[in-house]
Design a protein around this motif. Structure first.
Motif, PDB file in Angstrom:
ATOM      1  N   GLY B  56      70.113  -7.420 135.078  1.00 45.28           N
ATOM      2  CA  GLY B  56      69.459  -8.003 136.251  1.00 45.28           C
ATOM      3  C   GLY B  56      68.223  -7.209 136.630  1.00 45.28           C
ATOM      4  O   GLY B  56      67.177  -7.760 136.967  1.00 45.28           O
ATOM      5  N   ARG B  57      68.360  -5.859 136.535  1.00 44.49           N
ATOM      6  CA  ARG B  57      67.232  -4.992 136.884  1.00 44.49           C
ATOM      7  C   ARG B  57      66.069  -5.238 135.919  1.00 44.49           C
ATOM      8  O   ARG B  57      64.916  -5.404 136.338  1.00 44.49           O
ATOM      9  CB  ARG B  57      67.655  -3.522 136.840  1.00 44.49           C
ATOM     10  CG  ARG B  57      66.666  -2.565 137.496  1.00 44.49           C
ATOM     11  CD  ARG B  57      66.974  -1.114 137.178  1.00 44.49           C
ATOM     12  NE  ARG B  57      66.742  -0.796 135.778  1.00 44.49           N
ATOM     13  CZ  ARG B  57      65.532  -0.607 135.236  1.00 44.49           C
ATOM     14  NH1 ARG B  57      64.449  -0.683 135.986  1.00 44.49           N
ATOM     15  NH2 ARG B  57      65.422  -0.340 133.946  1.00 44.49           N
ATOM     16  N   LEU B  60      64.396  -8.687 136.597  1.00 41.27           N
ATOM     17  CA  LEU B  60      63.540  -8.736 137.785  1.00 41.27           C
ATOM     18  C   LEU B  60      62.267  -7.912 137.567  1.00 41.27           C
ATOM     19  O   LEU B  60      61.174  -8.307 137.988  1.00 41.27           O
ATOM     20  CB  LEU B  60      64.310  -8.238 139.017  1.00 41.27           C
ATOM     21  CG  LEU B  60      63.546  -8.310 140.355  1.00 41.27           C
ATOM     22  CD1 LEU B  60      63.019  -9.714 140.612  1.00 41.27           C
ATOM     23  CD2 LEU B  60      64.425  -7.872 141.515  1.00 41.27           C
ATOM     24  N   ASN B  61      62.424  -6.781 136.854  1.00 47.77           N
ATOM     25  CA  ASN B  61      61.251  -5.971 136.526  1.00 47.77           C
ATOM     26  C   ASN B  61      60.223  -6.762 135.724  1.00 47.77           C
ATOM     27  O   ASN B  61      59.022  -6.708 135.995  1.00 47.77           O
ATOM     28  CB  ASN B  61      61.705  -4.764 135.694  1.00 47.77           C
ATOM     29  CG  ASN B  61      61.267  -3.478 136.332  1.00 47.77           C
ATOM     30  OD1 ASN B  61      60.517  -3.494 137.312  1.00 47.77           O
ATOM     31  ND2 ASN B  61      61.730  -2.365 135.794  1.00 47.77           N
ATOM     32  N   LEU B  77      66.020 -10.984 148.516  1.00 53.60           N
ATOM     33  CA  LEU B  77      66.564 -11.071 147.167  1.00 53.60           C
ATOM     34  C   LEU B  77      67.961 -11.699 147.244  1.00 53.60           C
ATOM     35  O   LEU B  77      68.841 -11.180 147.924  1.00 53.60           O
ATOM     36  CB  LEU B  77      66.648  -9.657 146.569  1.00 53.60           C
ATOM     37  CG  LEU B  77      67.380  -9.436 145.258  1.00 53.60           C
ATOM     38  CD1 LEU B  77      66.729 -10.232 144.132  1.00 53.60           C
ATOM     39  CD2 LEU B  77      67.385  -7.959 144.914  1.00 53.60           C
ATOM     40  N   ALA B  79      71.125 -12.607 144.964  1.00 55.38           N
ATOM     41  CA  ALA B  79      71.605 -12.315 143.614  1.00 55.38           C
ATOM     42  C   ALA B  79      73.115 -12.396 143.529  1.00 55.38           C
ATOM     43  O   ALA B  79      73.821 -12.209 144.516  1.00 55.38           O
ATOM     44  CB  ALA B  79      71.131 -10.933 143.171  1.00 55.38           C
ATOM     45  N   SER B  89      75.277  -6.860 140.675  1.00 54.02           N
ATOM     46  CA  SER B  89      74.027  -7.119 141.392  1.00 54.02           C
ATOM     47  C   SER B  89      73.686  -5.969 142.333  1.00 54.02           C
ATOM     48  O   SER B  89      72.550  -5.495 142.349  1.00 54.02           O
ATOM     49  CB  SER B  89      74.134  -8.419 142.195  1.00 54.02           C
ATOM     50  OG  SER B  89      74.338  -9.494 141.324  1.00 54.02           O
ATOM     51  N   LEU B  93      70.485  -3.738 141.284  1.00 51.07           N
ATOM     52  CA  LEU B  93      69.260  -4.121 141.986  1.00 51.07           C
ATOM     53  C   LEU B  93      68.940  -3.240 143.196  1.00 51.07           C
ATOM     54  O   LEU B  93      67.905  -3.430 143.830  1.00 51.07           O
ATOM     55  CB  LEU B  93      69.364  -5.592 142.430  1.00 51.07           C
ATOM     56  CG  LEU B  93      69.584  -6.597 141.283  1.00 51.07           C
ATOM     57  CD1 LEU B  93      69.889  -7.978 141.825  1.00 51.07           C
ATOM     58  CD2 LEU B  93      68.372  -6.656 140.369  1.00 51.07           C
ATOM     59  N   PHE B  96      65.427  -1.451 143.791  1.00 52.95           N
ATOM     60  CA  PHE B  96      64.208  -2.165 144.188  1.00 52.95           C
ATOM     61  C   PHE B  96      63.947  -2.050 145.693  1.00 52.95           C
ATOM     62  O   PHE B  96      62.815  -2.198 146.150  1.00 52.95           O
ATOM     63  CB  PHE B  96      64.300  -3.651 143.830  1.00 52.95           C
ATOM     64  CG  PHE B  96      64.213  -3.907 142.351  1.00 52.95           C
ATOM     65  CD1 PHE B  96      62.990  -3.864 141.695  1.00 52.95           C
ATOM     66  CD2 PHE B  96      65.354  -4.189 141.617  1.00 52.95           C
ATOM     67  CE1 PHE B  96      62.906  -4.099 140.334  1.00 52.95           C
ATOM     68  CE2 PHE B  96      65.276  -4.421 140.254  1.00 52.95           C
ATOM     69  CZ  PHE B  96      64.055  -4.369 139.602  1.00 52.95           C
ATOM     70  N   TYR B 100      68.662  -7.707 150.621  1.00 51.78           N
ATOM     71  CA  TYR B 100      69.505  -8.344 149.601  1.00 51.78           C
ATOM     72  C   TYR B 100      70.614  -9.185 150.230  1.00 51.78           C
ATOM     73  O   TYR B 100      71.236  -8.780 151.207  1.00 51.78           O
ATOM     74  CB  TYR B 100      70.093  -7.226 148.741  1.00 51.78           C
ATOM     75  CG  TYR B 100      71.305  -7.571 147.907  1.00 51.78           C
ATOM     76  CD1 TYR B 100      71.176  -8.283 146.718  1.00 51.78           C
ATOM     77  CD2 TYR B 100      72.584  -7.166 148.300  1.00 51.78           C
ATOM     78  CE1 TYR B 100      72.289  -8.570 145.943  1.00 51.78           C
ATOM     79  CE2 TYR B 100      73.693  -7.453 147.530  1.00 51.78           C
ATOM     80  CZ  TYR B 100      73.542  -8.151 146.342  1.00 51.78           C
ATOM     81  OH  TYR B 100      74.637  -8.439 145.582  1.00 51.78           O
ATOM     82  N   VAL B 135      68.208 -13.575 141.419  1.00 46.46           N
ATOM     83  CA  VAL B 135      68.586 -12.962 140.148  1.00 46.46           C
ATOM     84  C   VAL B 135      70.052 -13.293 139.855  1.00 46.46           C
ATOM     85  O   VAL B 135      70.899 -13.279 140.755  1.00 46.46           O
ATOM     86  CB  VAL B 135      68.401 -11.424 140.195  1.00 46.46           C
ATOM     87  CG1 VAL B 135      68.837 -10.790 138.881  1.00 46.46           C
ATOM     88  CG2 VAL B 135      66.960 -11.074 140.505  1.00 46.46           C
ATOM     89  N   ALA B 170      65.750 -13.957 136.181  1.00 49.30           N
ATOM     90  CA  ALA B 170      65.181 -13.558 137.471  1.00 49.30           C
ATOM     91  C   ALA B 170      64.050 -14.515 137.802  1.00 49.30           C
ATOM     92  O   ALA B 170      63.244 -14.859 136.932  1.00 49.30           O
ATOM     93  CB  ALA B 170      64.669 -12.122 137.411  1.00 49.30           C
TER      94      ALA B 170
END
Lengths: 126, 335, 146
Positions: B56-57, B60-61, B77, B79, B89, B93, B96, B100, B135, B170
């Motif tokens: 997931g990271r 999204l990156n 966000l 997710a 998640s 995440l 970031f 969330y 995400v 993402a």
């Protein structure tokens, strides 16, 4: 000598394979899960041992009956019978684990070693 | 009748998106379209659970990088993943630092996230340039461990069983105007198909997809043929044929333009997936590698996208409870 | 058609298991393991072990091989083809013990490996010992009367 060895091993193949086919049919055709089938097989093995059919089968087909899980049950029955003859009712408790000890201990030991040495591999489909 | 479709007054647009996958996803027909593939399925992590979060990271990156954005520019966000309490998640995440909201919708999480995010952004459209991300990740090994058997356990899967995708998607959406937008959303109802067989998820989810699509067609007054594609999440081969037949009996023929992400992600000829792909990463990654690129290239202009989820836990299945289905829907249009 | 019960509809749409193929492989591979076990038995006997010890050694050897194949990630691939052929022999029991052991390493060697090692194989041991105990009690009662 060789001929009888060959006959026994072929019988082992047929009976062992046959037991697997029965399990496969149960998996494919019924809602029984593999875990339930294994429990069924072990219990069936104990029953075979209890009615005295297990030992004759072993001398006839050897590993065909001892290698499948039925053999695990058969061994337990034998262990229980011997323990009961030796120490009476208490044997009902001690016999089963005694007979299952080697298989369980081996699986536990190698399982532990495998956990030390290996890491999980992802399943593959292609 | 209760109005289920929500028409977004100021439809948010897709700013950027990215997909991450494992080895099998790379071997599938959409393999070349992924932004990042890890043939080891480990993503540099020590556990499958961490790998799921890391996917997931990474996804999204990539999405941020593609649009030259920094995390600080995202105001929310949404997710979710397949792990208990959605820990993939939160763990993957947190770095970031984006506000969330964790989601659980089983395999429907991707649409659930996009639906929530688009409604959120639509409400704020008077302010310029509000952006947010959705995400979704799933990992085959983490799912096998949690829901089925240890990974090394030798067993056979029945033909109706599906294959949890090791994939993440993402999506960054913004309130400003763009080419590809989410214009309508329609939440799913919890539908009981009276299925308790965890190896036939397609059958458990198909009635939910039927319910959502029937409602959508009735309330919108549109015919299936007015869409370039009606994309379901992960019904697989079994669920797809169930869905098409049940809709046909209601007078709705989707056979021409129905696609299912579970059938698109893997090649059933070469890959032993049985009934098809599943897992919330399945529909997320297919949306990001196949559907959205087609909309961007103007090969498609109007798409209904509904991920399908099977709502259950290991305990509920072992206790013989029914596996409920859910299918939220979004309409994605190109302008 | 529209009023067809959903379960019968599912049955119509779900492809059946390839039972013939499954049974063939289960027979060949399951039978093969028993065949190999039998010759291992002869080998151990030739090396001087008694019949009982040889039989025990066969079990230990098969469990070891299964653990090794499970560890290197091969057992589950064979099992996908063999089905019950690798489930029913004692190698399947070993796989059921070894696979959760490897799998739960992440959760530590006490609460992971230690606590979860029997999650799959536990039922076999429980019901084996349970049936054995029931038999033992019945057998004692019979002995008492005879």
């Amino acid at each position: 000598m060789f001929l009888s060895m060959m006959t026994t091993s072929l019988l082992a193949f047929a009976v062992g394979g046959g037991l697997c086919v029965v399990a496969q049919l149960l998996i494919d055709k019924t809602a029984l899960t593999p875990a339930r089938i294994l429990v069924l097989y072990v219990s069936f093995g104990v029953l075979l041992g209890a009615v005295g059919l297990f030992e004759p089968l072993v001398s006839l087909v050897g590993c065909g009956i001892t290698v499948p899980l039925v053999g695990f049950g058969g061994n337990i029955a034998r262990g229980v019978r011997e323990a009961v003859l030796e120490q009476g009712l208490l044997g009902a408790l001690s016999g089963g684990f005694t007979a299952a000890a080697v298989g369980c201990a081996a699986a536990l030991l190698f399982g532990y070693l495998a956990a030390l040495c290996f890491r999980g591999q992802p399943k593959r489909i292609s | 009748m209760r109005q289920r479709i929500r028409y977004l007054s100021s439809p948010p647009s897709f700013v950027s998106f990215a997909a991450v996958g494992g080895r099998e996803e790379g071997q599938g027909p959409l393999g070349p379209c992924f932004d990042h593939l890890d043939p080891s399925d480990r993503f540099g992590q020590t556990s499958w659970e961490r790998a799921e979060g890391e996917m997931g990271r990474i996804a999204l990156n990539f999405a941020l990088k593609k649009a030259s954005l920094s995390p600080q520019q995202l105001s929310v966000l949404f997710a979710g993943d397949l792990q208990n309490q959605c820990v993939a998640s939160s763990g993957g995440l947190y770095s970031f630092g984006i506000p969330y909201i964790g989601l659980y919708g089983a395999c429907s999480t991707c649409t659930e996230g996009l639906l929530s995010l688009s409604v959120w952004l639509s409400e704020q459209a008077d302010r310029q340039d509000v952006m947010g991300a959705a995400v979704t990740t799933s990992h085959n090994c983490a799912a096998e461990r949690q829901f089925r058997q240890p990974i090394e356990y030798g067993g056979q899967r029945p033909p109706s069983a599906q294959w949890t995708a090791t994939a993440a998607g993402a999506f960054i959406l913004g309130s400003r105007e763009g080419d590809v937008r989410i214009t309508e959303v329609c939440p799913g109802k919890i539908v009981d198909g009276e299925i308790s067989d965890a190896t036939n998820m397609g059958a458990a989810m198909a009635p939910a997809a039927v319910d959502t699509l029937l409602t959508y067609m009735q309330q919108s007054g549109r015919a299936p043929s007015s869409f370039d594609a009606i994309v379901t999440g992960d019904l697989g081969a079994v669920g797809t044929s169930l869905l098409q037949e049940m809709l046909l009996e209601e007078g709705i023929d989707v056979r021409q333009n129905h696609l299912d992400c579970g059938n698109l992600l893997f090649d059933s000829e070469r890959q032993d997936v049985h009934s098809g792909g599943s897992g919330c990463g399945c529909s997320a990654s297919v949306l990001a590698t196949h559907i959205l690129p087609a909309l961007m290239r103007a090969e498609m202009k109007d798409v209904l996208f509904l991920s399908t989820g099977a709502l259950m836990s290991t305990s509920s299945v072992q206790q013989g409870e029914h596996i409920f289905g859910i299918a939220p829907l979004i309409r994605i249009q190109r302008f | 058609m529209k009023n067809e019960p959903y379960t019968s509809r599912i049955r119509r749409h779900t492809p059946p298991s390839p039972t013939k193929k499954n049974c063939l492989f289960a027979f060949l591979i399951g039978g093969g393991i028993c065949f190999a076990g039998q010759w291992l038995l002869y080998l151990y006997e030739a090396l001087g072990a008694t019949r009982d010890d040889a039989s025990t050694l066969v079990t230990v050897t098969l469990i070891f091989l299964s653990a090794l194949l499970t560890g290197i990630g091969v057992y589950d691939r064979i099992a996908r083809v063999a089905g019950a052929g690798t489930l029913v022999p004692v190698t399947g029991f070993a796989n059921a013990v070894v696979s959760p052991a490897i799998d739960t390493k992440q959760e530590g060697f006490i609460l992971g490996v230690g606590a979860k090692i029997f999650t799959v194989a536990g039922p076999v041991i429980l019901y084996g010992v349970l049936c054995g105990a029931v038999y033992g009690v019945l057998y004692s009662v019979i002995l008492w009367f005879v």
